[in-house]
Write an enzyme that holds these catalytic residues in place. Sequence first.
Site, PDB file in Angstrom:
ATOM      1  CB  THR A  37      64.784  67.509  37.288  1.00 62.81           C
ATOM      2  OG1 THR A  37      65.579  66.979  36.246  1.00 62.81           O
ATOM      3  CG2 THR A  37      65.142  68.963  37.500  1.00 62.81           C
ATOM      4  CG  ASP A 221      71.868  66.415  37.961  1.00 60.07           C
ATOM      5  OD1 ASP A 221      71.680  65.192  38.064  1.00 60.07           O
ATOM      6  OD2 ASP A 221      71.155  67.158  37.259  1.00 60.07           O
ATOM      7  CD  GLU A 222      73.018  64.516  33.694  1.00 62.81           C
ATOM      8  OE1 GLU A 222      73.315  63.308  33.573  1.00 62.81           O
ATOM      9  OE2 GLU A 222      72.090  65.064  33.087  1.00 62.81           O
ATOM     10  CD  GLN A 252      70.247  58.785  30.979  1.00 60.47           C
ATOM     11  OE1 GLN A 252      70.085  59.755  30.257  1.00 60.47           O
ATOM     12  NE2 GLN A 252      69.533  58.588  32.068  1.00 60.47           N
ATOM     13  NE  ARG A 605      67.209  60.989  26.168  1.00 58.72           N
ATOM     14  CZ  ARG A 605      67.184  61.073  27.475  1.00 58.72           C
ATOM     15  NH1 ARG A 605      66.807  62.176  28.055  1.00 58.72           N
ATOM     16  NH2 ARG A 605      67.518  60.038  28.233  1.00 58.72           N
TER      17      ARG A 605
END
Length: 738
Positions: A37, A221-222, A252, A605
């Site tokens: 980010t 993004d992603e 991911q 995480r």
Amino acid sequence: METAAFDLSTLNPEQREAVLHEKGPLMIIAGAGSGKTRVITSRVAHLIQTGLYPSRILAVTFTNKAAKEMRARVEAMIGDAARNMWIGTFHSTCARLLRQEGEAVGLSRDFVVYDDGDQNTLIRDILKSKGLEEKSIQPRALLSEISRAKEKLLTPEQYAATASGYFEKIVAQVFPVYNRTLAKANALDFDDILLMAVRLLQEGKEVREKMQERFEQVMVDEYQDVNFAQYKFADILSAKHKNITIVGDDDQSIYGWRGADLSLMLRFTSDHPDAKIITLDQNYRSTKQILDGAYSVVRHNRGRNDKKLWTQNTGGSLIQIGEAGTEQDEAMLVADTVLREVRAGRKKWGDFAVLYRMNAMSRVVEEAFVTMRIPHILVGGQRFYERKEIKDMIAYLRVVLNSADDVSVKRSLNTPSRGIGQTSVQKAEKWAADKGATLFETLANTAFQQELQKKQLSGINSYIGLIEDAAHLAKEGRITPVLTHLMKSSGLLEELRAERTEESQSRLENLQELVNVTTNFDNDPETEKTLGAFLESVALSADTDSLNESGDSVTLMTLHSSKGLEFPAVFLMGLEEGVFPHSRALDSNTEMEEERRLCYVGMTRAKEDLYLTFARRRSTYGQAKFNPQSRFLGDIPRDLTDPMVGSSPSVSPVSSTRTVHLERSGTYSLSEPDQPRQRPSWTPPFQVGQKVQHKKFGLGIVIACAPLRNDAEVTVGFPGDVGVKKLVQSLAKLESVS
DNA sequence: TACCAGACTATTTTT
DNA sequence: TAGTCTGGTA
């Protein structure tokens, strides 16, 4: 949050390279916790500082939350100029485009967005009307097949052309009807928003060229989660300037089941042979043990870009493995650990997250937390906008905006009860179908009304009056008066107040919350003040959007919703075969790979402490199951793990030698020593790991035993094609072999 | 039309 | 186990 302008000197060389890249396609492979980010926002800020107008930047994300965060961070760096950027989710960006330019493809500005619930009712109605309802076709399966087709930008005709087999033929039959019904109701489903936007760009030369010219920089993004329609959207918009940046991490990708297509990430490099590729593999979040542990789980996947994250953070503790007797014990183990860490002053409540595979697993944890008085917030589960009373009021508002919306008319017509039942509705539907009218038009039609009984007629008239009054109010622009009028005059408030139950009380509170939402909307200077804009914001928003650090509480959520977040300490629960990995993935390679990635996402995480727990016995759907521990645990090298304090191993892992089981199996009963139960203790006929002989299947190994009235259900693994079988002992007559 | 009992069936869910 | 759906009955 960063408040100062960005500082290149704090970036590592790869990050800096990504930030400074100005022209041409760029692919950033950004591992978990690699400062993604920060790189994107710095890059945007850099572009603007080098003279690019913010209005010429388009940045798309998957969640409102990510979009909001991106905007806030860019604003913090460069100030208000950031406002003119287009930052949003794929859906909100496409919807915005459609409201602006949609009339070119024959779309009314007042379209409403149908969510899953609406789609479901719609598809059920269609199945019913086609007489297909009892043919064991699950509406959900049908919808997801249609969704899959729309994601690939297929028209019903194109789909039908390739449909084969019973199920697909049915879909081919329903698909066009479904689309026509949506169109007639002036409604779009989630997939339509993307599909129509792409179609608009493909067919409308003028719009296309205008947008292509405008967006000099496009960022996605992603990217590992995009589907074909989303890929196409970004591809078209960036076709002129070719300044497209994609950011993603193939490890991911956990939304394959929703149509995300990982291969589109590879396609980027073949579409753009000149693309610059930058890999960010330095992790700034987790300790080395956590990263290595997570890597040992994903590395089994085939066809991944091998990328091992590294860190300078070599301190910290080992990954802790916790074994418990039952799922209640497991939850208590988690609760105890949280409590101990907080009491010792090592952590705050808010430092912890508890992650599980299924929402249903949250209950036991909540119970444990409540008894131990641990403050916690539950993310997910029943969503606000899916609650019945909220959907009811939204349905009213939608009819006010767009009376062609038959699904919402049907929903609101008899809530609260106006004595208009199924029969009357069917009558109206038939009439509407014959005359080609909408339901609402039919209800208001005098010729139709003559066919009704007095009671129904008065109900219908009061409904129509209510909608008309509300529509009148809506012209003034504020939403709240419309909503409160509808709540009062429909009698819904009255009814709930009279009920005086705990449930009705909570429904009233929810309605109050909805009033708060509209009030905020009315007072927000940024929003366009129309009912349409409000309903769109509702349809395209998710509960997790507002999920912020809401006080100092432990966060409870599914693995899926944890993506993109980080916590000092993370618990991953239910590491058992059939739970995580989920039973549905056990016989599918692709799904198993996705489970692995999900495990990877969950593990990464954690910043400092990672706990992996499992229970030997778990009741699923009211049945006791003895699942072997998850293969993911077996993937993690022993030297990275440590047993948790309070863990209560009684049976060794399945993979270890049998002798151990035989020695310890005496304690293997339903009454755990630490939690006595009323039930008489039950001794399984075999121990886990025991070799048994079956008449037909031959030699096998016991995987689990479960009580079954006066009998036992024995799960046995046989070699070769036979595989794992569940057998009832009295019938199977298994014999133990030493 | 409305309500209740029994049947049925179970992931994940950014929008 | 628990929530939803269906069909039968008042």
